[in-house]
Write a protein that holds these residues in place. Structure first.
Motif, PDB file in Angstrom:
ATOM      1  N   ALA A  33       0.829  -1.210   0.000  1.00 52.18           N
ATOM      2  CA  ALA A  33       0.000   0.000   0.000  1.00 52.18           C
ATOM      3  C   ALA A  33       0.861   1.257   0.000  1.00 52.18           C
ATOM      4  CB  ALA A  33      -0.925  -0.002   1.213  1.00 52.18           C
ATOM      5  N   PHE A  36       2.159   1.835  -3.568  1.00 50.56           N
ATOM      6  CA  PHE A  36       1.179   2.363  -4.501  1.00 50.56           C
ATOM      7  C   PHE A  36       0.784   3.794  -4.177  1.00 50.56           C
ATOM      8  CE2 PHE A  36       0.356  -2.089  -5.717  1.00 50.56           C
ATOM      9  CZ  PHE A  36       0.571  -1.926  -7.071  1.00 50.56           C
ATOM     10  N   VAL A  37       0.735   4.157  -2.913  1.00 49.53           N
ATOM     11  CA  VAL A  37       0.354   5.519  -2.552  1.00 49.53           C
ATOM     12  C   VAL A  37       1.524   6.479  -2.720  1.00 49.53           C
ATOM     13  CG1 VAL A  37      -0.355   7.009  -0.654  1.00 49.53           C
ATOM     14  CG2 VAL A  37      -1.481   4.832  -0.992  1.00 49.53           C
ATOM     15  N   VAL A  53      -3.014   4.455 -11.656  1.00 48.49           N
ATOM     16  CA  VAL A  53      -2.749   4.223 -10.229  1.00 48.49           C
ATOM     17  C   VAL A  53      -2.443   5.542  -9.543  1.00 48.49           C
ATOM     18  CG1 VAL A  53      -1.209   3.105  -8.577  1.00 48.49           C
ATOM     19  CG2 VAL A  53      -1.969   1.874 -10.593  1.00 48.49           C
ATOM     20  N   HIS A  54      -1.642   6.383 -10.187  1.00 49.39           N
ATOM     21  CA  HIS A  54      -1.305   7.688  -9.612  1.00 49.39           C
ATOM     22  C   HIS A  54      -2.559   8.522  -9.379  1.00 49.39           C
ATOM     23  CE1 HIS A  54       0.870  11.428  -8.910  1.00 49.39           C
ATOM     24  NE2 HIS A  54      -0.003  11.988  -9.701  1.00 49.39           N
ATOM     25  N   PHE A  56      -5.635   7.428  -9.059  1.00 46.05           N
ATOM     26  CA  PHE A  56      -6.519   6.787  -8.098  1.00 46.05           C
ATOM     27  C   PHE A  56      -6.116   7.102  -6.664  1.00 46.05           C
ATOM     28  CE2 PHE A  56      -7.813   3.057  -5.579  1.00 46.05           C
ATOM     29  CZ  PHE A  56      -9.175   3.142  -5.770  1.00 46.05           C
ATOM     30  N   VAL A  57      -4.821   7.193  -6.388  1.00 47.26           N
ATOM     31  CA  VAL A  57      -4.350   7.437  -5.015  1.00 47.26           C
ATOM     32  C   VAL A  57      -3.857   8.876  -4.833  1.00 47.26           C
ATOM     33  CG1 VAL A  57      -3.761   5.031  -4.615  1.00 47.26           C
ATOM     34  CG2 VAL A  57      -2.026   6.570  -5.507  1.00 47.26           C
ATOM     35  N   HIS A  58      -4.231   9.760  -5.729  1.00 48.29           N
ATOM     36  CA  HIS A  58      -3.723  11.132  -5.709  1.00 48.29           C
ATOM     37  C   HIS A  58      -4.046  11.873  -4.416  1.00 48.29           C
ATOM     38  CE1 HIS A  58      -3.530  15.414  -6.967  1.00 48.29           C
ATOM     39  NE2 HIS A  58      -2.440  14.972  -7.551  1.00 48.29           N
ATOM     40  N   ASP A  59      -5.279  11.798  -3.949  1.00 50.72           N
ATOM     41  CA  ASP A  59      -5.647  12.509  -2.721  1.00 50.72           C
ATOM     42  C   ASP A  59      -4.977  11.893  -1.494  1.00 50.72           C
ATOM     43  OD1 ASP A  59      -7.157  14.276  -4.157  1.00 50.72           O
ATOM     44  OD2 ASP A  59      -9.024  13.154  -3.877  1.00 50.72           O
ATOM     45  N   ALA A  60      -4.867  10.584  -1.465  1.00 52.65           N
ATOM     46  CA  ALA A  60      -4.169   9.929  -0.349  1.00 52.65           C
ATOM     47  C   ALA A  60      -2.701  10.329  -0.332  1.00 52.65           C
ATOM     48  CB  ALA A  60      -4.300   8.416  -0.463  1.00 52.65           C
ATOM     49  N   ARG A  61      -2.120  10.490  -1.506  1.00 49.23           N
ATOM     50  CA  ARG A  61      -0.719  10.912  -1.600  1.00 49.23           C
ATOM     51  C   ARG A  61      -0.532  12.294  -0.955  1.00 49.23           C
ATOM     52  NH1 ARG A  61       2.938   9.486  -6.161  1.00 49.23           N
ATOM     53  NH2 ARG A  61       1.260   8.010  -6.362  1.00 49.23           N
TER      54      ARG A  61
END
Length: 69
Positions: A33, A36-37, A53-54, A56-61
């Motif tokens: 995880a 990917f983040v 993938v970037h 999809f996890v943009h806000d979590a990043r």
């Protein structure tokens, strides 16, 4: 008449082998995880130039403090 016999609690299996297996799986999925983040972009990307993938996890990043711009 209803059976009112008290049942004892069952013991948990806390063997070292089982604990190591659960810990190993937890560490593996946590690192997956984190990859990917935080690191799936650019030269280290598993998916090449695919940016799904970037995105999809943009806000979590950003929430976790990883720079991506």
């Amino acid at each position: 008449m209803e059976n009112t016999k008290a049942r004892g609690a069952t013991a948990l299996d806390l063997s070292a082998v089982k604990a190591v297996a659960w810990l190993s799986l937890t560490v593996f999925f946590a690192l997956l995880a984190l990859y990917f983040v935080g690191m799936d972009q650019g030269a280290t990307s598993v998916f090449g130039s695919n940016t799904y993938v970037h995105e999809f996890v943009h806000d979590a990043r950003h929430l976790l403090g990883f720079p991506c711009h």
